[in-house]
Write a protein that holds these residues in place. Structure first.
Motif, PDB file in Angstrom:
ATOM      1  N   VAL A  26       0.856  -1.188   0.000  1.00 31.64           N
ATOM      2  CA  VAL A  26       0.000   0.000   0.000  1.00 31.64           C
ATOM      3  C   VAL A  26       0.890   1.236   0.000  1.00 31.64           C
ATOM      4  N   GLY A  27       0.788   2.024  -1.069  1.00 29.70           N
ATOM      5  CA  GLY A  27       1.618   3.219  -1.204  1.00 29.70           C
ATOM      6  C   GLY A  27       0.794   4.476  -1.325  1.00 29.70           C
ATOM      7  N   LEU A  28       0.078   4.801  -0.254  1.00 30.01           N
ATOM      8  CA  LEU A  28      -0.788   5.986  -0.252  1.00 30.01           C
ATOM      9  C   LEU A  28      -0.179   7.147   0.526  1.00 30.01           C
ATOM     10  N   GLY A  29       0.929   6.895   1.218  1.00 32.17           N
ATOM     11  CA  GLY A  29       1.505   7.928   2.066  1.00 32.17           C
ATOM     12  C   GLY A  29       0.842   7.953   3.431  1.00 32.17           C
ATOM     13  N   ALA A  30       1.613   8.367   4.439  1.00 33.40           N
ATOM     14  CA  ALA A  30       1.091   8.418   5.805  1.00 33.40           C
ATOM     15  C   ALA A  30       0.390   9.757   6.046  1.00 33.40           C
ATOM     16  N   PRO A  31      -0.714   9.764   6.814  1.00 34.03           N
ATOM     17  CA  PRO A  31      -1.316   8.633   7.526  1.00 34.03           C
ATOM     18  C   PRO A  31      -2.402   7.910   6.721  1.00 34.03           C
ATOM     19  N   LYS A  32      -2.602   8.312   5.471  1.00 27.47           N
ATOM     20  CA  LYS A  32      -3.695   7.754   4.673  1.00 27.47           C
ATOM     21  C   LYS A  32      -3.593   6.250   4.522  1.00 27.47           C
ATOM     22  N   GLN A  33      -2.359   5.740   4.281  1.00 25.84           N
ATOM     23  CA  GLN A  33      -2.221   4.306   4.027  1.00 25.84           C
ATOM     24  C   GLN A  33      -2.522   3.473   5.269  1.00 25.84           C
ATOM     25  N   GLU A  34      -2.136   3.965   6.444  1.00 25.32           N
ATOM     26  CA  GLU A  34      -2.431   3.225   7.668  1.00 25.32           C
ATOM     27  C   GLU A  34      -3.935   3.210   7.953  1.00 25.32           C
ATOM     28  N   ILE A  35      -4.581   4.332   7.700  1.00 31.12           N
ATOM     29  CA  ILE A  35      -6.043   4.408   7.892  1.00 31.12           C
ATOM     30  C   ILE A  35      -6.736   3.447   6.943  1.00 31.12           C
ATOM     31  N   TRP A  36      -6.259   3.383   5.693  1.00 31.45           N
ATOM     32  CA  TRP A  36      -6.863   2.471   4.707  1.00 31.45           C
ATOM     33  C   TRP A  36      -6.671   1.014   5.122  1.00 31.45           C
ATOM     34  N   MET A  37      -5.466   0.666   5.588  1.00 21.72           N
ATOM     35  CA  MET A  37      -5.209  -0.725   5.975  1.00 21.72           C
ATOM     36  C   MET A  37      -6.065  -1.130   7.170  1.00 21.72           C
ATOM     37  N   ALA A  38      -6.176  -0.234   8.154  1.00 20.62           N
ATOM     38  CA  ALA A  38      -6.990  -0.554   9.332  1.00 20.62           C
ATOM     39  C   ALA A  38      -8.456  -0.731   8.952  1.00 20.62           C
ATOM     40  N   ALA A  39      -8.933   0.096   8.017  1.00 19.01           N
ATOM     41  CA  ALA A  39     -10.334   0.007   7.582  1.00 19.01           C
ATOM     42  C   ALA A  39     -10.611  -1.283   6.821  1.00 19.01           C
ATOM     43  N   HIS A  40      -9.568  -1.871   6.232  1.00 22.92           N
ATOM     44  CA  HIS A  40      -9.745  -3.086   5.433  1.00 22.92           C
ATOM     45  C   HIS A  40      -9.182  -4.327   6.116  1.00 22.92           C
ATOM     46  N   GLU A  41      -8.890  -4.209   7.394  1.00 19.78           N
ATOM     47  CA  GLU A  41      -8.395  -5.362   8.142  1.00 19.78           C
ATOM     48  C   GLU A  41      -9.441  -6.476   8.136  1.00 19.78           C
ATOM     49  N   ASN A  42      -8.989  -7.675   7.801  1.00 22.11           N
ATOM     50  CA  ASN A  42      -9.835  -8.875   7.721  1.00 22.11           C
ATOM     51  C   ASN A  42     -10.900  -8.800   6.624  1.00 22.11           C
ATOM     52  N   ARG A  43     -10.815  -7.787   5.782  1.00 24.41           N
ATOM     53  CA  ARG A  43     -11.726  -7.692   4.642  1.00 24.41           C
ATOM     54  C   ARG A  43     -11.030  -8.085   3.345  1.00 24.41           C
TER      55      ARG A  43
END
Length: 520
Positions: A438-455
């Motif tokens: 995931v190459g969205l830049g911080a903090p956007k990429q971390e927010i995206w990963m957390a939102a898609h955890e287990n999805r």
């Protein structure tokens, strides 16, 4: 036992004095740089160069001395020079001082430009920069020599607890501890049976916790032919809790794959064993790790971590998380929060985690890609522009032959609708990746990963600008700058407009926090 305890108390006292000297080291450098401003003022006044100059002229511009001093100290701090007494070498130290001086000059030039301080003497700034560079460079060399003399005079040593009493333990004691490595002192050894040829027998392995609780032990060396897997695991867990390094002679560690030899002593290669621990920095649990441990941990848990995410943390993300509880929670929920920034791994080492090392997003991505073909791993790349992704695909196909790219996506540069987000999840899962980069830049990429955890199916890793580095859009700092924690300076020179404000803000906040907490 009384004699041993007295020696330990003396060593503790000496080390406490050295910690005090570290604080004095920082303060003395601040005062020395600032003193150079007034010496430069005097030289500007007495030397016949430039326009007429009065001592009072320098008083109204003392703010520039403060900016220069702060900038130079900040760069020095981030390079780690304040937290060791010894220099890596004349050339290396020369480069560090030159870099910090350059940043100090640049900061003053920015202030002069912004506030239109045309009347400020450029000759004075030149004198100030030269004097600061020379004085700091000489000061560090002198301090290095003095500390070496100090350690030699007072014989400051690291206490070693050895486990084992057989042939290997005896050989290690005689060839390493007794004869050659005078900076290591045998506190004692524990084993099922005493060996009269090795001094300071403490008892069997059952008393290890008691020994670690009550004594100043810094290293445990396992040299026991009969030790079991479970016993080593127990020792590592106990030692990790006490922030004590564990090393083992590899002849007895074939079940611990891929661990690197960290030291060689008289033909004995020692391996460092540690549990993957964390060090809290500004409320964020930064993993205590290095590249080898990280890759091994990922290999061992790749299937279990499908749907989870790894954060790659630096000073900017850590400071941001300290001010945003939601973002802090996202960082701490990651299966690993890697220390991408040099200051983070350095802080961990200062707290006793000697094995902590920097693991950057671009380096991790390169390492995983190199091993992908032989492991059959599939990769999905999410982020950046389509042009960058096309370049990235071409580079990966040439550089990492056999690597499977199962998908790439450049998302819209706007908030996604629910339907769009569901479609993205569907496409990723149908591709079946092992890794989702995931190459969205911080903090956007971390927010995206957390939102898609287990999805999503696959291990998500937020790698920031790694797509641009690997595709060649952005040139990465030279290796010598990376090793000396100066990569941020190289990035600043590439994109000063965007990064100058960020570095001034977050790095200053981190520095303030570090000054309050770093010496505990």
């Amino acid at each position: 036992m009384i004699y041993v305890n007295e020696n330990i108390n003396v060593m503790k006292s000496l080390k406490n004095k050295k910690n005090l000297i570290k604080r004095i080291n920082v303060l003395s450098e601040i005062l020395l740089i600032f003193a150079m401003y007034w010496l430069a003022t005097f030289l500007r006044y007495v030397l016949p160069y430039g326009k007429a100059f009065s001592i009072l002229d320098s008083v109204q511009f003392v703010i520039l001395a403060l900016v220069f001093t702060t900038s130079m100290v900040l760069v020095t701090y981030l390079s780690g020079a304040y937290f060791t007494f010894h220099i890596e070498g004349i050339f290396t130290e020369f480069a560090k001082v030159a870099a910090s001086t350059f940043v100090g000059i640049a900061a003053d030039c920015v202030i002069i430009y912004i506030f239109r301080l045309e009347q400020f003497s450029r000759v004075l700034l030149f004198y100030f920069a030269v004097l600061s560079f020379v004085s700091i460079f000489i000061k560090r060399i002198v301090v290095d020599k003095l500390i070496k003399y100090y350690d030699k005079k007072y014989e400051v040593k690291s206490n070693v607890l050895m486990i084992g009493s057989g042939r290997t333990a005896l050989l290690f004691y005689r060839t390493v501890l007794e004869k050659r490595y005078k900076n290591l002192s045998l506190f004692g050894y524990i084993a099922d049976n005493e060996n009269k040829k090795i001094p300071s027998y403490k008892g069997n392995k059952d008393i290890i916790r008691k020994l670690l609780d009550g004594n100043d032990i810094e290293i445990i060396i396992i040299a026991d032919e009969s030790i079991s897997r479970e016993e080593i695991k127990d020792i590592v867990i106990i030692a990790t809790h006490h922030n004590i390094r564990v090393e083992i002679i590899p002849e007895f560690s074939d079940f611990m794959p891929s661990k690197n030899a960290v030291i060689s002593m008289e033909g004995n290669y020692l391996l460092e064993l540690t549990a993957l621990d964390t060090c809290e920095i500004m409320g964020v649990n930064i993993s205590v790790t290095n590249m080898e441990k990280t890759v091994n941990k990922i290999k061992d848990n790749l299937k279990e971590w499908s749907g989870k995410y790894i954060c790659v943390s630096n000073v900017h993300t850590t400071v941001t998380a300290s001010e945003d509880n939601n973002y802090k929670t996202i960082q701490n929920k990651a299966v690993i929060a890697l220390p991408d920034g040099g200051p983070l791994s350095k802080f961990s080492r200062e707290q006793g985690y000697e094995g902590a090392s920097r693991v950057t997003g671009p380096d991790l991505m390169q390492r995983i890609l190199k091993e992908s073909a032989e492991n059959g791993w599939k990769h999905y790349f999410y982020g950046s522009t389509q042009e960058t992704l096309d370049k990235l695909k071409s580079v990966i196909n040439k550089r990492y032959e056999g690597t499977i790219i199962c998908g790439m996506m450049s998302p819209p540069f706007r908030p996604l609708t629910v339907a769009e987000d569901e479609q993205i999840i569907k496409e990723i899962n149908e591709a079946g990746p092992d890794f989702i980069w995931v190459g969205l830049g911080a903090p956007k990429q971390e927010i995206w990963m957390a939102a898609h955890e287990n999805r999503v199916k696959g291990l998500m890793i937020g790698v920031g600008a790694a797509f641009d580095y690997e595709s060649g859009n952005i040139k990465r700092a030279p290796k010598w700058m990376q090793k000396r924690n100066l990569e941020w300076l190289y990035r600043l020179m590439q994109d000063p407009k965007r990064l100058f404000t960020r570095y001034i803000s977050t790095n200053t906040k981190y520095l303030i926090w570090k000054c309050k907490n770093g010496w505990k």
